[in-house]
Motif scaffolding. Structure first.
Motif, PDB file in Angstrom:
ATOM      1  N   PHE A  58      19.277  -9.683  10.608  1.00 56.23           N
ATOM      2  CA  PHE A  58      17.918  -9.560  10.085  1.00 56.23           C
ATOM      3  C   PHE A  58      17.696 -10.537   8.942  1.00 56.23           C
ATOM      4  CE2 PHE A  58      14.584  -6.927  11.379  1.00 56.23           C
ATOM      5  CZ  PHE A  58      15.071  -5.857  12.102  1.00 56.23           C
ATOM      6  N   LEU A  59      18.621 -10.560   8.002  1.00 57.26           N
ATOM      7  CA  LEU A  59      18.493 -11.445   6.849  1.00 57.26           C
ATOM      8  C   LEU A  59      18.513 -12.903   7.275  1.00 57.26           C
ATOM      9  CD1 LEU A  59      20.827  -9.585   4.318  1.00 57.26           C
ATOM     10  CD2 LEU A  59      18.322  -9.631   4.312  1.00 57.26           C
ATOM     11  N   LEU A  60      19.393 -13.233   8.227  1.00 58.91           N
ATOM     12  CA  LEU A  60      19.480 -14.609   8.696  1.00 58.91           C
ATOM     13  C   LEU A  60      18.202 -15.035   9.418  1.00 58.91           C
ATOM     14  CD1 LEU A  60      23.154 -14.668  10.015  1.00 58.91           C
ATOM     15  CD2 LEU A  60      22.257 -15.883   8.027  1.00 58.91           C
ATOM     16  N   VAL A  61      17.679 -14.165  10.271  1.00 64.09           N
ATOM     17  CA  VAL A  61      16.436 -14.482  10.973  1.00 64.09           C
ATOM     18  C   VAL A  61      15.295 -14.635   9.975  1.00 64.09           C
ATOM     19  CG1 VAL A  61      14.674 -13.507  12.492  1.00 64.09           C
ATOM     20  CG2 VAL A  61      17.052 -13.507  13.218  1.00 64.09           C
ATOM     21  N   GLY A  62      15.304 -13.805   8.938  1.00 61.21           N
ATOM     22  CA  GLY A  62      14.283 -13.927   7.904  1.00 61.21           C
ATOM     23  C   GLY A  62      14.347 -15.274   7.204  1.00 61.21           C
ATOM     24  N   GLU A  63      15.553 -15.712   6.871  1.00 61.08           N
ATOM     25  CA  GLU A  63      15.703 -17.023   6.229  1.00 61.08           C
ATOM     26  C   GLU A  63      15.287 -18.142   7.172  1.00 61.08           C
ATOM     27  OE1 GLU A  63      19.042 -20.035   4.259  1.00 61.08           O
ATOM     28  OE2 GLU A  63      19.590 -17.946   4.691  1.00 61.08           O
ATOM     29  N   LEU A  64      15.674 -18.043   8.444  1.00 64.75           N
ATOM     30  CA  LEU A  64      15.308 -19.065   9.417  1.00 64.75           C
ATOM     31  C   LEU A  64      13.796 -19.141   9.569  1.00 64.75           C
ATOM     32  CD1 LEU A  64      15.974 -21.146  11.554  1.00 64.75           C
ATOM     33  CD2 LEU A  64      16.342 -19.284  13.192  1.00 64.75           C
ATOM     34  N   ASP A  65      13.149 -18.003   9.640  1.00 67.21           N
ATOM     35  CA  ASP A  65      11.690 -17.958   9.756  1.00 67.21           C
ATOM     36  C   ASP A  65      11.035 -18.648   8.558  1.00 67.21           C
ATOM     37  OD1 ASP A  65       8.908 -16.602   9.387  1.00 67.21           O
ATOM     38  OD2 ASP A  65       9.487 -16.083  11.433  1.00 67.21           O
ATOM     39  N   GLN A  66      11.535 -18.353   7.368  1.00 71.64           N
ATOM     40  CA  GLN A  66      10.968 -18.954   6.157  1.00 71.64           C
ATOM     41  C   GLN A  66      11.179 -20.467   6.136  1.00 71.64           C
ATOM     42  OE1 GLN A  66      12.797 -16.845   2.925  1.00 71.64           O
ATOM     43  NE2 GLN A  66      11.655 -14.953   3.299  1.00 71.64           N
ATOM     44  N   ARG A  67      12.335 -20.926   6.564  1.00 70.46           N
ATOM     45  CA  ARG A  67      12.614 -22.363   6.550  1.00 70.46           C
ATOM     46  C   ARG A  67      11.777 -23.102   7.592  1.00 70.46           C
ATOM     47  NH1 ARG A  67      16.583 -24.269   3.437  1.00 70.46           N
ATOM     48  NH2 ARG A  67      17.902 -22.735   2.365  1.00 70.46           N
ATOM     49  N   LEU A  68      11.580 -22.505   8.758  1.00 66.24           N
ATOM     50  CA  LEU A  68      10.719 -23.123   9.766  1.00 66.24           C
ATOM     51  C   LEU A  68       9.274 -23.179   9.292  1.00 66.24           C
ATOM     52  CD1 LEU A  68      12.181 -21.537  13.022  1.00 66.24           C
ATOM     53  CD2 LEU A  68      12.276 -23.951  12.383  1.00 66.24           C
ATOM     54  N   ARG A  69       8.821 -22.106   8.656  1.00 63.75           N
ATOM     55  CA  ARG A  69       7.456 -22.095   8.129  1.00 63.75           C
ATOM     56  C   ARG A  69       7.285 -23.152   7.047  1.00 63.75           C
ATOM     57  NH1 ARG A  69       5.596 -16.519   5.892  1.00 63.75           N
ATOM     58  NH2 ARG A  69       5.934 -16.043   8.099  1.00 63.75           N
ATOM     59  N   ALA A  70       8.282 -23.268   6.165  1.00 66.45           N
ATOM     60  CA  ALA A  70       8.213 -24.275   5.107  1.00 66.45           C
ATOM     61  C   ALA A  70       8.187 -25.671   5.706  1.00 66.45           C
ATOM     62  CB  ALA A  70       9.400 -24.117   4.161  1.00 66.45           C
ATOM     63  N   LEU A  71       8.972 -25.899   6.763  1.00 70.70           N
ATOM     64  CA  LEU A  71       9.003 -27.206   7.420  1.00 70.70           C
ATOM     65  C   LEU A  71       7.639 -27.551   8.002  1.00 70.70           C
ATOM     66  CD1 LEU A  71      10.617 -29.646   8.605  1.00 70.70           C
ATOM     67  CD2 LEU A  71      11.029 -28.195  10.623  1.00 70.70           C
ATOM     68  N   VAL A  72       7.064 -26.609   8.740  1.00 67.25           N
ATOM     69  CA  VAL A  72       5.767 -26.845   9.368  1.00 67.25           C
ATOM     70  C   VAL A  72       4.685 -27.026   8.309  1.00 67.25           C
ATOM     71  CG1 VAL A  72       3.987 -25.818  10.843  1.00 67.25           C
ATOM     72  CG2 VAL A  72       6.394 -25.647  11.494  1.00 67.25           C
ATOM     73  N   THR A  73       4.744 -26.215   7.241  1.00 66.66           N
ATOM     74  CA  THR A  73       3.754 -26.299   6.170  1.00 66.66           C
ATOM     75  C   THR A  73       3.813 -27.657   5.465  1.00 66.66           C
ATOM     76  OG1 THR A  73       3.879 -23.905   5.803  1.00 66.66           O
ATOM     77  CG2 THR A  73       2.969 -25.237   4.013  1.00 66.66           C
ATOM     78  N   ASP A  74       5.008 -28.124   5.210  1.00 65.70           N
ATOM     79  CA  ASP A  74       5.174 -29.386   4.472  1.00 65.70           C
ATOM     80  C   ASP A  74       4.825 -30.621   5.303  1.00 65.70           C
ATOM     81  OD1 ASP A  74       6.022 -27.923   2.317  1.00 65.70           O
ATOM     82  OD2 ASP A  74       8.168 -28.271   2.670  1.00 65.70           O
ATOM     83  N   GLN A  75       5.042 -30.533   6.624  1.00 57.42           N
ATOM     84  CA  GLN A  75       4.943 -31.731   7.458  1.00 57.42           C
ATOM     85  C   GLN A  75       3.649 -31.860   8.246  1.00 57.42           C
ATOM     86  OE1 GLN A  75       7.186 -34.195   7.534  1.00 57.42           O
ATOM     87  NE2 GLN A  75       8.586 -33.176   6.100  1.00 57.42           N
ATOM     88  N   PHE A  76       2.984 -30.739   8.548  1.00 63.27           N
ATOM     89  CA  PHE A  76       1.869 -30.806   9.487  1.00 63.27           C
ATOM     90  C   PHE A  76       0.643 -30.054   8.964  1.00 63.27           C
ATOM     91  CE2 PHE A  76       5.867 -30.405  12.056  1.00 63.27           C
ATOM     92  CZ  PHE A  76       6.014 -31.770  12.303  1.00 63.27           C
TER      93      PHE A  76
END
Length: 278
Positions: A168-186
């Motif tokens: 759960f914690l790992l998926v939460g971190e992955l979700d946050q990092r993907l969101r940050a990537l998309v937010t920063d780049q697109f």
């Protein structure tokens, strides 16, 4: 699950190879917090705990306390329902209530050790039952036909979902990092267009994007090229889609165990994002 357990069949859309048909988008409800709409996953019900419909050992009001103690010792129970009829619950006895009753009177009858037994339905949201479990240590569960289906205790919940804490914690971190990537780049508008969420389905914010949306954004060749990563897009997004399915099992509290390699796979993708996103 026992052979006499009740199975609820629910019709779901046919599974597609594309992440757009992700169950997370079909089952999620919209939640607005501070003006931002996000997708909320349907949570587990009491019935997702195996013991909820695993049957009940009980005694009647006519039995004595010695029988209650014997059955609790034989079955390693911490509590035992006491029935006033086949369907009617009079209460329960617990080790605590027995100790208190016998401290007052060593020859006390069963009725002196009786405590309230809280009842919930099998389809009740588990998260709403947690305060009851914290207060009473157990709840009795009524099945689909209002029969007594089983008992759920604090330890049952811990056993069922404690092993999911790390994923759960790992998926939460992955979700946050993907969101940050998309937010920063697109740009959000171009992201919405790329994942086919225009008009009324257009996300109001980046936080309204689903995990399936992240997968589809990175599958887009134009977006992938803009990242400038020297990685294979097909292999990376395929792994993300595999993790999406693992994530869905976690969010829907699938009782089946996760694949042995699931945690390792999630950690590997997080490591890649840590390296390439900086």
């Amino acid at each position: 699950m026992g052979l006499d357990a009740t199975v609820l069949l629910i019709r779901v859309p046919a599974e597609s190879d594309t992440a757009e048909q992700d169950t997370e988008t079909g089952d999620a409800a919209a939640v607005t917090v501070d003006g931002e709409t996000t997708a909320r996953e349907p949570g587990p019900t009491v019935g997702t705990i195996v013991s909820a419909m695993g049957g009940v050992t009980s005694i009647t009001k006519d039995n004595d306390l010695d029988r209650a103690v014997t059955l609790m010792l034989l079955n390693d129970f911490s509590q035992l329902p006491v029935m006033s009829s086949k369907r009617q619950v009079a209460g329960a006895v617990t080790w605590k209530s027995i100790a208190q009753a016998r401290h007052r009177d060593s020859d006390c009858p069963l009725a002196e050790a009786l405590v309230e037994a809280r009842e919930v339905r099998y389809d009740h949201d588990l998260i709403d039952v947690l305060p009851l479990l914290a207060q009473y240590d157990f709840v009795l569960v009524r099945g689909p036909h209002n029969d007594l289906g089983g008992i759920v205790t604090v330890s049952d919940v811990a056993l069922a979902y404690g092993s999911l804490a790390s994923p759960f914690l790992l998926v939460g971190e992955l979700d946050q990092r993907l969101r940050a990537l998309v937010t920063d780049q697109f740009d959000l508008a171009e992201v919405a267009a790329a994942v086919g969420r225009n008009g009324s389905r257009a996300p109001a914010s980046y936080s309204a994007l689903t995990f399936g949306d992240y997968v589809n954004v990175l599958r887009n060749q134009e977006f992938w090229d803009r990242l400038g990563w020297s990685l294979d897009k097909a292999a990376f997004t395929q792994r993300l889609d595999e993790i999406r399915k693992i994530r869905n099992d976690l969010m829907h509290f699938n009782p089946d165990p996760l694949p042995d390699k699931a945690e390792r796979q999630i950690r590997a993708v997080i490591d890649i994002l840590r390296t390439y996103s900086n």
